[in-house]
Design a protein around this motif. Structure first.
Motif, PDB file in Angstrom:
ATOM      1  N   ARG A 121      56.498 140.342  79.661  1.00 53.97           N
ATOM      2  CA  ARG A 121      55.405 139.430  79.361  1.00 53.97           C
ATOM      3  C   ARG A 121      54.168 139.893  80.111  1.00 53.97           C
ATOM      4  NH1 ARG A 121      57.198 134.440  77.148  1.00 53.97           N
ATOM      5  NH2 ARG A 121      59.483 134.199  77.241  1.00 53.97           N
ATOM      6  N   LEU A 122      53.009 139.719  79.488  1.00 55.05           N
ATOM      7  CA  LEU A 122      51.773 140.092  80.150  1.00 55.05           C
ATOM      8  C   LEU A 122      51.538 139.237  81.388  1.00 55.05           C
ATOM      9  CD1 LEU A 122      49.167 140.647  77.292  1.00 55.05           C
ATOM     10  CD2 LEU A 122      49.882 142.322  78.994  1.00 55.05           C
ATOM     11  N   ASP A 123      51.014 139.877  82.422  1.00 56.35           N
ATOM     12  CA  ASP A 123      50.584 139.143  83.598  1.00 56.35           C
ATOM     13  C   ASP A 123      49.519 138.116  83.185  1.00 56.35           C
ATOM     14  OD1 ASP A 123      48.380 139.026  85.906  1.00 56.35           O
ATOM     15  OD2 ASP A 123      50.343 139.360  86.846  1.00 56.35           O
ATOM     16  N   GLU A 124      49.505 136.953  83.874  1.00 58.27           N
ATOM     17  CA  GLU A 124      48.592 135.876  83.497  1.00 58.27           C
ATOM     18  C   GLU A 124      47.139 136.342  83.466  1.00 58.27           C
ATOM     19  OE1 GLU A 124      49.089 132.771  82.427  1.00 58.27           O
ATOM     20  OE2 GLU A 124      51.239 133.235  82.375  1.00 58.27           O
ATOM     21  N   PHE A 125      46.740 137.186  84.395  1.00 56.34           N
ATOM     22  CA  PHE A 125      45.362 137.649  84.454  1.00 56.34           C
ATOM     23  C   PHE A 125      44.985 138.452  83.206  1.00 56.34           C
ATOM     24  CE2 PHE A 125      42.270 140.975  85.534  1.00 56.34           C
ATOM     25  CZ  PHE A 125      41.206 140.198  85.952  1.00 56.34           C
ATOM     26  N   PHE A 126      45.935 139.253  82.710  1.00 58.54           N
ATOM     27  CA  PHE A 126      45.644 140.132  81.573  1.00 58.54           C
ATOM     28  C   PHE A 126      45.865 139.450  80.225  1.00 58.54           C
ATOM     29  CE2 PHE A 126      46.495 142.913  85.139  1.00 58.54           C
ATOM     30  CZ  PHE A 126      45.393 143.748  85.089  1.00 58.54           C
ATOM     31  N   LYS A 127      46.482 138.256  80.239  1.00 59.74           N
ATOM     32  CA  LYS A 127      46.624 137.506  78.992  1.00 59.74           C
ATOM     33  C   LYS A 127      45.254 137.135  78.425  1.00 59.74           C
ATOM     34  CE  LYS A 127      49.597 134.276  78.432  1.00 59.74           C
ATOM     35  NZ  LYS A 127      50.424 133.058  78.615  1.00 59.74           N
ATOM     36  N   GLU A 128      44.303 136.822  79.319  1.00 57.96           N
ATOM     37  CA  GLU A 128      42.960 136.471  78.864  1.00 57.96           C
ATOM     38  C   GLU A 128      42.276 137.673  78.215  1.00 57.96           C
ATOM     39  OE1 GLU A 128      40.167 133.749  77.966  1.00 57.96           O
ATOM     40  OE2 GLU A 128      42.054 133.330  79.041  1.00 57.96           O
ATOM     41  N   ARG A 129      42.469 138.854  78.787  1.00 59.45           N
ATOM     42  CA  ARG A 129      41.897 140.067  78.182  1.00 59.45           C
ATOM     43  C   ARG A 129      42.521 140.333  76.810  1.00 59.45           C
ATOM     44  NH1 ARG A 129      38.943 143.413  81.473  1.00 59.45           N
ATOM     45  NH2 ARG A 129      38.864 142.867  83.678  1.00 59.45           N
ATOM     46  N   PHE A 130      43.805 140.087  76.696  1.00 60.75           N
ATOM     47  CA  PHE A 130      44.476 140.267  75.412  1.00 60.75           C
ATOM     48  C   PHE A 130      43.917 139.284  74.380  1.00 60.75           C
ATOM     49  CE2 PHE A 130      48.105 138.931  72.658  1.00 60.75           C
ATOM     50  CZ  PHE A 130      48.137 140.064  71.866  1.00 60.75           C
ATOM     51  N   HIS A 131      43.688 138.038  74.811  1.00 57.97           N
ATOM     52  CA  HIS A 131      43.125 137.031  73.905  1.00 57.97           C
ATOM     53  C   HIS A 131      41.748 137.470  73.410  1.00 57.97           C
ATOM     54  CE1 HIS A 131      42.320 132.444  73.155  1.00 57.97           C
ATOM     55  NE2 HIS A 131      42.248 133.170  72.064  1.00 57.97           N
ATOM     56  N   ASP A 132      40.903 137.968  74.309  1.00 58.82           N
ATOM     57  CA  ASP A 132      39.570 138.444  73.921  1.00 58.82           C
ATOM     58  C   ASP A 132      39.672 139.605  72.924  1.00 58.82           C
ATOM     59  OD1 ASP A 132      38.477 136.586  75.613  1.00 58.82           O
ATOM     60  OD2 ASP A 132      38.131 137.994  77.255  1.00 58.82           O
ATOM     61  N   ALA A 133      40.588 140.524  73.191  1.00 57.12           N
ATOM     62  CA  ALA A 133      40.768 141.663  72.290  1.00 57.12           C
ATOM     63  C   ALA A 133      41.258 141.193  70.922  1.00 57.12           C
ATOM     64  CB  ALA A 133      41.757 142.660  72.898  1.00 57.12           C
ATOM     65  N   PHE A 134      42.136 140.201  70.925  1.00 54.69           N
ATOM     66  CA  PHE A 134      42.646 139.669  69.664  1.00 54.69           C
ATOM     67  C   PHE A 134      41.518 139.025  68.861  1.00 54.69           C
ATOM     68  CE2 PHE A 134      44.222 136.336  66.967  1.00 54.69           C
ATOM     69  CZ  PHE A 134      45.249 136.958  66.287  1.00 54.69           C
ATOM     70  N   ASN A 135      40.672 138.237  69.532  1.00 58.11           N
ATOM     71  CA  ASN A 135      39.544 137.612  68.840  1.00 58.11           C
ATOM     72  C   ASN A 135      38.697 138.656  68.130  1.00 58.11           C
ATOM     73  OD1 ASN A 135      40.161 134.996  69.590  1.00 58.11           O
ATOM     74  ND2 ASN A 135      38.875 135.011  71.407  1.00 58.11           N
ATOM     75  N   HIS A 136      38.418 139.744  68.821  1.00 59.45           N
ATOM     76  CA  HIS A 136      37.587 140.802  68.248  1.00 59.45           C
ATOM     77  C   HIS A 136      38.257 141.411  67.021  1.00 59.45           C
ATOM     78  CE1 HIS A 136      34.426 143.907  68.602  1.00 59.45           C
ATOM     79  NE2 HIS A 136      35.335 144.693  68.048  1.00 59.45           N
ATOM     80  N   GLU A 137      39.517 141.753  67.144  1.00 64.86           N
ATOM     81  CA  GLU A 137      40.254 142.355  66.025  1.00 64.86           C
ATOM     82  C   GLU A 137      40.390 141.393  64.854  1.00 64.86           C
ATOM     83  OE1 GLU A 137      41.476 145.336  65.413  1.00 64.86           O
ATOM     84  OE2 GLU A 137      40.722 146.205  67.272  1.00 64.86           O
ATOM     85  N   ALA A 138      40.635 140.120  65.166  1.00 63.27           N
ATOM     86  CA  ALA A 138      40.836 139.134  64.104  1.00 63.27           C
ATOM     87  C   ALA A 138      39.554 138.905  63.309  1.00 63.27           C
ATOM     88  CB  ALA A 138      41.330 137.817  64.703  1.00 63.27           C
ATOM     89  N   MET A 139      38.406 138.887  63.985  1.00 58.40           N
ATOM     90  CA  MET A 139      37.141 138.713  63.279  1.00 58.40           C
ATOM     91  C   MET A 139      36.867 139.898  62.356  1.00 58.40           C
ATOM     92  SD  MET A 139      35.910 135.743  64.016  1.00 58.40           S
ATOM     93  CE  MET A 139      34.266 135.901  63.321  1.00 58.40           C
ATOM     94  N   ILE A 140      37.178 141.105  62.826  1.00 57.81           N
ATOM     95  CA  ILE A 140      37.019 142.297  61.987  1.00 57.81           C
ATOM     96  C   ILE A 140      37.918 142.200  60.759  1.00 57.81           C
ATOM     97  CG2 ILE A 140      37.423 144.790  61.882  1.00 57.81           C
ATOM     98  CD1 ILE A 140      36.599 144.952  64.813  1.00 57.81           C
ATOM     99  N   ASP A 141      39.115 141.688  60.970  1.00 62.33           N
ATOM    100  CA  ASP A 141      40.109 141.619  59.903  1.00 62.33           C
ATOM    101  C   ASP A 141      39.746 140.597  58.826  1.00 62.33           C
ATOM    102  OD1 ASP A 141      42.936 142.354  58.990  1.00 62.33           O
ATOM    103  OD2 ASP A 141      43.080 140.169  59.141  1.00 62.33           O
ATOM    104  N   ILE A 142      39.170 139.463  59.220  1.00 59.60           N
ATOM    105  CA  ILE A 142      38.979 138.375  58.264  1.00 59.60           C
ATOM    106  C   ILE A 142      37.613 138.397  57.585  1.00 59.60           C
ATOM    107  CG2 ILE A 142      38.020 136.658  59.872  1.00 59.60           C
ATOM    108  CD1 ILE A 142      39.817 134.565  58.518  1.00 59.60           C
TER     109      ILE A 142
END
Length: 247
Positions: free
Chosen positions: A99-120
């Motif tokens: 599981r991702l460390d709690e600190f890096f979960k936020e970075r993953f969320h930000d990266a997901f937002n970016h990818e998801a906006m590109i996708d949709i």
């Protein structure tokens, strides 16, 4: 018996002060009554409009979720790759998997937002009407109430607007109630639509994914091997910050 002039002056000032106070209270009472009457007279124009405007925003949320494919495993891995390219990812290990460390979960969320906006983004024009930098839905609602000798007809017309941002959608619905083909006072309700975490998705590691993560410097507490599992947050579009906007 004569009243001293000093006392007569004091009594006069007291009577004058009380009279002014009564007049001020009367003015305040009249003002409050007038405002209350104006609000009461306009209540029928606003009645139910807030709930209908929220329903318009919910309709936009439903359509966006129908078009969204961002919860797929490929999307999550792309987001993880983006997050790893911008920071060293640190994984914790449990009996279930990584599981991702709690600190890096936020970075993953930000990266997901970016990818998801590109996708949709490319699909927005297929579900909404494009209007420059925004998208719209025009919709309406008519209802009839039959009484013994009369029919009451309520007509509502609305525009729901969706504006894509960097990591979210701004949505608002402007709605009117029509009386005898004359629009009443509008109600506008705005909100944000964001990707919120709804749980975890299990992704089975293969040799390619392990090599990719190690090339980005990802830190594992134990040596990963094919077949082991990583748990990544899974996301869904949700509506937040819904509030009435002054027109």
């Amino acid at each position: 018996m004569d009243i001293p002039k000093k006392r007569r002056g004091g009594a006069y000032i007291m009577v004058l002060t009380v009279t002014m106070l009564i007049l001020m209270l009367a003015v305040i009472a009249v003002s409050v009554t007038a405002v209350s009457r104006r609000i009461t007279s306009r209540y029928s124009d606003y009645m139910g409009l807030f709930d209908l405007a929220v329903a318009g925003n919910e309709q936009a949320l439903f359509l966006l979720n129908q078009a969204d494919s961002s919860s797929t495993e490929a999307m999550l891995l792309r987001a993880l790759t983006r997050a790893a390219a911008n920071a060293v990812l640190v994984f914790n290990y449990t009996d279930e998997g990584f599981r991702l460390d709690e600190f890096f979960k936020e970075r993953f969320h930000d990266a997901f937002n970016h990818e998801a906006m590109i996708d949709i983004r490319p699909r927005l024009g297929t579900i909404f009407t494009p209007m420059a930098s925004e998208y719209r839905i025009n919709w309406g609602l008519d209802s009839e109430i039959h009484l013994t000798d009369h029919i009451f007809i309520d007509s509502y017309r609305a525009i729901t607007t969706v504006i894509p941002g960097v990591d979210r959608f701004l949505v608002s619905t402007r709605i009117f109630r029509y009386i005898d083909d004359v629009p009443g006072f509008p109600t506008v309700v705005g909100a944000s639509i964001i990707w919120s975490s709804i749980g975890y998705r299990e992704i089975v590691l293969d040799a390619h994914t392990i090599t990719m993560l190690e090339s980005f410097g990802a830190i594992f507490p134990t040596l990963p091997v094919p077949g082991m599992i990583i748990f990544l947050d899974e996301f869904m579009l949700t509506m937040v910050e819904s509030l009435r906007i002054a027109d």
